[in-house]
Motif scaffolding. Structure first.
Motif, PDB file in Angstrom:
ATOM      1  N   THR A 114       6.139  -3.851   3.246  1.00  0.00           N
ATOM      2  CA  THR A 114       5.488  -2.784   4.356  1.00  0.00           C
ATOM      3  C   THR A 114       6.558  -2.562   5.292  1.00  0.00           C
ATOM      4  O   THR A 114       6.999  -3.289   5.950  1.00  0.00           O
ATOM      5  CB  THR A 114       4.271  -3.783   4.887  1.00  0.00           C
ATOM      6  N   GLN A 115       6.538  -1.349   5.452  1.00  0.00           N
ATOM      7  CA  GLN A 115       7.439  -0.681   6.467  1.00  0.00           C
ATOM      8  C   GLN A 115       7.316  -1.221   7.840  1.00  0.00           C
ATOM      9  O   GLN A 115       8.059  -1.813   8.652  1.00  0.00           O
ATOM     10  CB  GLN A 115       7.197   0.832   6.369  1.00  0.00           C
ATOM     11  N   SER A 116       5.937  -1.102   8.141  1.00  0.00           N
ATOM     12  CA  SER A 116       5.494  -1.344   9.683  1.00  0.00           C
ATOM     13  C   SER A 116       5.046  -2.883   9.760  1.00  0.00           C
ATOM     14  O   SER A 116       5.292  -3.286  10.858  1.00  0.00           O
ATOM     15  CB  SER A 116       4.115  -0.765   9.800  1.00  0.00           C
ATOM     16  N   GLU A 144       0.664  14.508   0.798  1.00  0.00           N
ATOM     17  CA  GLU A 144       0.134  14.158   2.209  1.00  0.00           C
ATOM     18  C   GLU A 144       0.774  15.008   3.449  1.00  0.00           C
ATOM     19  O   GLU A 144       0.232  15.140   4.375  1.00  0.00           O
ATOM     20  CB  GLU A 144       0.715  12.680   2.282  1.00  0.00           C
ATOM     21  N   CYS A 171       0.912  -1.335   0.126  1.00  0.00           N
ATOM     22  CA  CYS A 171      -0.001  -0.063   0.042  1.00  0.00           C
ATOM     23  C   CYS A 171       0.860   1.122   0.054  1.00  0.00           C
ATOM     24  O   CYS A 171       2.175   1.327   0.534  1.00  0.00           O
ATOM     25  CB  CYS A 171      -0.877   0.102   1.179  1.00  0.00           C
ATOM     26  N   GLY A 172       0.377   2.355  -0.535  1.00  0.00           N
ATOM     27  CA  GLY A 172       0.979   3.767  -0.471  1.00  0.00           C
ATOM     28  C   GLY A 172       2.366   3.721  -0.722  1.00  0.00           C
ATOM     29  O   GLY A 172       2.664   3.035  -1.978  1.00  0.00           O
ATOM     30  N   THR A 173       3.081   4.210  -0.072  1.00  0.00           N
ATOM     31  CA  THR A 173       4.635   4.352  -0.477  1.00  0.00           C
ATOM     32  C   THR A 173       5.321   3.026  -0.652  1.00  0.00           C
ATOM     33  O   THR A 173       6.123   2.686  -1.851  1.00  0.00           O
ATOM     34  CB  THR A 173       5.371   5.254   0.426  1.00  0.00           C
ATOM     35  N   SER A 174       5.071   2.101   0.196  1.00  0.00           N
ATOM     36  CA  SER A 174       5.475   0.512  -0.130  1.00  0.00           C
ATOM     37  C   SER A 174       5.166   0.126  -1.520  1.00  0.00           C
ATOM     38  O   SER A 174       5.969  -0.662  -2.170  1.00  0.00           O
ATOM     39  CB  SER A 174       5.063  -0.214   0.968  1.00  0.00           C
ATOM     40  N   LYS A 231       4.061  12.224  -1.502  1.00  0.00           N
ATOM     41  CA  LYS A 231       4.990  12.902  -0.572  1.00  0.00           C
ATOM     42  C   LYS A 231       4.430  14.204  -0.303  1.00  0.00           C
ATOM     43  O   LYS A 231       4.065  14.747   0.659  1.00  0.00           O
ATOM     44  CB  LYS A 231       6.283  12.940  -0.858  1.00  0.00           C
ATOM     45  N   VAL A 266       5.314  10.435   9.636  1.00  0.00           N
ATOM     46  CA  VAL A 266       4.318   9.435   9.092  1.00  0.00           C
ATOM     47  C   VAL A 266       4.634   9.426   7.350  1.00  0.00           C
ATOM     48  O   VAL A 266       4.292   8.481   7.014  1.00  0.00           O
ATOM     49  CB  VAL A 266       2.888  10.332   9.232  1.00  0.00           C
ATOM     50  N   ALA A 267       5.242  10.581   6.871  1.00  0.00           N
ATOM     51  CA  ALA A 267       5.634  10.522   5.385  1.00  0.00           C
ATOM     52  C   ALA A 267       6.724   9.656   5.399  1.00  0.00           C
ATOM     53  O   ALA A 267       7.725   9.819   5.879  1.00  0.00           O
ATOM     54  CB  ALA A 267       5.813  11.835   4.887  1.00  0.00           C
ATOM     55  N   SER A 268       6.529   8.563   4.482  1.00  0.00           N
ATOM     56  CA  SER A 268       7.693   7.457   4.665  1.00  0.00           C
ATOM     57  C   SER A 268       8.710   7.862   3.575  1.00  0.00           C
ATOM     58  O   SER A 268       8.507   8.354   2.485  1.00  0.00           O
ATOM     59  CB  SER A 268       7.133   6.179   4.099  1.00  0.00           C
ATOM     60  N   THR A 309       0.185  -3.292   8.458  1.00  0.00           N
ATOM     61  CA  THR A 309      -0.866  -2.829   7.633  1.00  0.00           C
ATOM     62  C   THR A 309      -1.918  -3.965   7.354  1.00  0.00           C
ATOM     63  O   THR A 309      -1.780  -4.903   6.720  1.00  0.00           O
ATOM     64  CB  THR A 309      -0.154  -2.384   6.308  1.00  0.00           C
TER      65      THR A 309
HETATM   66  C1  AGP Z   1       3.408   7.177   2.753  1.00  0.00           C
HETATM   67  O1  AGP Z   1       4.298   8.606   3.045  1.00  0.00           O
HETATM   68  C2  AGP Z   1       2.511   6.793   3.864  1.00  0.00           C
HETATM   69  N1  AGP Z   1       2.869   6.519   5.341  1.00  0.00           N
HETATM   70  C3  AGP Z   1       1.826   5.589   3.411  1.00  0.00           C
HETATM   71  O2  AGP Z   1       1.472   5.594   2.240  1.00  0.00           O
HETATM   72  C4  AGP Z   1       2.442   4.076   3.903  1.00  0.00           C
HETATM   73  O3  AGP Z   1       3.445   4.018   2.908  1.00  0.00           O
HETATM   74  C5  AGP Z   1       1.360   2.948   3.811  1.00  0.00           C
HETATM   75  O4  AGP Z   1       0.347   3.166   4.566  1.00  0.00           O
HETATM   76  C6  AGP Z   1       1.830   1.592   3.841  1.00  0.00           C
HETATM   77  O5  AGP Z   1       2.420   1.467   4.838  1.00  0.00           O
HETATM   78  P1  AGP Z   1       3.413   0.091   5.424  1.00  0.00           P
HETATM   79  O6  AGP Z   1       4.656   0.265   4.563  1.00  0.00           O
HETATM   80  O7  AGP Z   1       3.669   0.221   6.742  1.00  0.00           O
HETATM   81  O8  AGP Z   1       2.571  -0.961   4.992  1.00  0.00           O
END
Ligand code: AGP
Length: 596
Positions: free
Chosen positions: A345-347, A480, A298-301, A477, A396-398, A350
């Motif tokens: 996914t960063q976190s 958001e 999702c999103g940046t990922s 970027k 918040v902005a990745s 998600t």
């Molecule tokens: C981008 O700057 C956001 N923080 C958002 O799009 C994020 O990349 C997205 O919610 C996915 O999150 P994740 O990588 O933790 O899964």
């Protein structure tokens, strides 16, 4: 998205909980609250707005050694003081904080709680009222909580205190992150390790549908059926200083500037003693054996995934497809015979990605997660994990996680099969160096942001091929954090409709790092200029022209969009700064999106 902190021990809890909540601010929230148990009384304070507002209202004379706190990102009911957590049962015996969404809230109200007078519009209040109802009917507290859990459908992480029990903190989890922290003479609970790292680095993972009984000396984990679970804690390798801003005004600036270091760190983590690339053979074998990689994100990922697809197809000649997680679940494409699902996914939390993971695991497919968070849900539940080693990303902005994802994807693709003989480590080292030089041009980006983005209502990024993917990320970027309506477009698509939006002084930022599309994108620039657009060009040195605004030193074409991310991140940063926006905590957004 929402944050929970709980503490039981020997110190006064107020500051511990407030500081823990501050560490969770990055997740996104619109109200906050705290409950402290003292002398068999519960003190509750909650406010709409920031934790700083909550601090102003807390009665400093109240002290206690057991407490819970919450940051709320509204889903059910508007963000106001009444809907903020903690919520209490009618008699005020039970006090509870909740992350997640209860899907059968309405049904539970009708079936069990038709006589209850509710105070708020939240789904959460149903949980605390149900617990009290079962206790009033004669059940022990533990049983009442487990019975409540078994009736809930949806997601929840809960922390609960009982005014009649000064020695126990209760917790439960399903599909929403929750960790327990083990201390000396105290124990803690939180949505993630960062809220506890100043106190302990020893954590228990909590699985779905587990229930916890926590005293100051012990953490007991049970299944929803009451069976005791024996689990060892793990030691987290986060350094408390990683979560500080240091000399930077904002986390986003710090994280932008950490990117060269992140690339080098990843190279050292994924190299063997001789300095060659190194990734577990099991993972490589599973990828080599699959007939197609499905990248889910999702999103940046997702934007990093789009670049990753190019790496797998162009470097390893392995077919890949990238799908937005929330789309996959309702509109599944035809799956090949031997797929491999790759979650970026960063976190690692998600919810949309997790829903896909659960589904494809049921279907028996192989799974791999690329995540920045060791021990996260998607990491635990996939067959394999590759860590991103970007360090905690707080804004918040990745930014640095995007770079880390692309770096790991490049190494992985080349290790699967390096059909084009690219020296990925050498090229990545070059990118890290170019990024460093780009970071020195801050003032220039600030001036450009002032000239192009200070007053504008909208903005367009245009690019072709690999640059198009960078434009998608650049646009996300900018929009958001600065709230400028921005779109990333495939430059050739403009004249198929979107060019109608170009008027006098509309900023159009073109990214040109690929030689084969240089002239095409430049002719698109002329088209928008002729219609009044104010154009900016970010180009690669070897194809740059005299009037280009930002020139990035030459790098391998497959990796050059990675270097060009620096100026676009800075443009977003300065646009937001100049427009007076809350850079690290943009409105309506959450760092970790734990609801579908
Ligand atoms: C981008 O700057 C956001 N923080 C958002 O799009 C994020 O990349 C997205 O919610 C996915 O999150 P994740 O990588 O933790 O899964």
């Amino acid at each position: 998205m929402c944050g929970i902190v709980g503490y039981i021990g020997f110190e006064d809890v107020k500051e511990i909980i407030l500081q823990g909540l501050e560490k969770l601010e990055y997740r996104g929230y619109d109200s906050a609250g705290i409950a402290v148990l003292h002398d068999n009384e519960v003190y509750v304070c909650k406010e709409k707005g920031r934790i700083a507002d909550l601090r102003q209202h807390i009665d400093k004379s109240v002290t206690g050694n057991i407490g819970i706190g919450h940051t709320r990102w509204a889903t059910h009911g508007t963000p106001n003081q009444i809907n903020s957590h903690p919520h209490q049962s009618s008699s005020k015996r039970f006090t509870l904080v909740h992350n997640g969404i209860i899907e059968n809230e309405e049904e539970l109200r009708q079936k069990y709680l038709s006589d209850t007078e509710f105070q708020s519009d939240t789904d959460t209040e149903v949980i605390v009222q149900l617990i009290e109802k079962f206790v009033n009917e004669g059940e022990e507290v533990e049983l009442a909580i487990r019975h409540t859990m078994s009736r809930l459908s949806g997601s929840y992480a809960l922390a609960i205190i009982d005014k009649q029990d000064m020695n126990t903190l209760y917790a439960a989890k399903n599909k929403t992150p929750l960790l327990a922290g083990k201390g000396e003479g105290f124990n803690m609970l939180a949505s993630d390790a960062m809220a506890m790292i100043n106190h302990t680095n020893l954590f228990y993972e909590i699985e779905d549908k587990e229930f916890l009984k926590i005293t100051k000396d012990d953490i007991e984990i049970y299944t929803i059926y009451g069976n005791k679970v024996n689990r060892q804690p793990y030691k987290a390798d986060i350094d408390a200083s990683d979560t500080e801003k240091g000399p930077y005004a904002h986390y986003m600036m710090k994280e932008i500037e950490e990117q060269p270091f992140v690339i080098r760190k990843i190279m050292s983590e994924y190299s063997n003693k001789c300095g060659n690339m190194n990734i577990s053979t099991e993972i490589l074998q599973d990828i080599r054996n699959c007939d197609k990689i499905y990248i889910i994100a999702c999103g940046t990922s997702y934007h990093a995934g789009l670049v990753g697809k190019q790496f797998f197809e162009k470097i390893a000649h392995k077919p890949a497809e990238v799908i937005i997680a929330s789309e996959f679940i309702y509109n599944m494409p035809l799956i090949t015979e031997k797929p491999l699902f790759m979650f970026v996914t960063q976190s690692g939390e998600t919810a949309d990605c997790r829903a896909v993971l659960v589904k494809v695991k049921e279907m028996g497919y192989k799974t791999l997660t690329l995540t920045n968070v060791k021990g996260s849900t998607l990491s635990r539940e996939a067959d394999h994990t590759l860590l991103l080693y970007a360090g905690p990303e707080i804004a918040v902005a990745s930014t640095k996680a995007y770079t880390a994802q692309i770096t790991v994807l490049a190494i992985l693709a080349a290790m699967v099969d390096n059909k084009i003989g690219i020296d990925v480590f050498k090229e990545l080292s070059k990118i890290a160096y170019i990024m460093e030089t780009l970071c020195n041009d801050r003032e220039k980006y600030k001036k450009l942001a002032e000239e192009y983005l200070l007053k504008t209502r909208n903005c367009f990024y245009i690019g072709r091929s690999m640059d198009y993917f960078l434009c998608l990320e650049a646009a996300l970027k900018l929009k958001e954090i600065s709230y400028i309506q921005t779109e990333g477009f495939a430059a050739g698509e403009l004249k198929h409709g979107t060019i109608a939006l170009i008027e006098k002084d509309t900023p159009v930022i073109a990214v040109i790092t690929q030689e084969n599309i240089n002239l095409n994108t430049r002719s698109n620039i002329k088209e928008v200029k002729a219609r009044g657009a104010k154009t900016m060009v970010i180009s690669m040195r070897r194809i740059s022209q005299e009037k280009d605004n930002i020139v990035v030193d030459d790098a391998h074409e497959l990796l050059s969009p990675l270097a060009a991310i620096i100026p676009v991140q800075y443009l977003a940063y300065y646009a937001a700064l100049l427009r007076g926006c809350d850079i690290d905590k943009p409105r309506n957004l959450a760092k970790s999106v734990t609801v579908e």
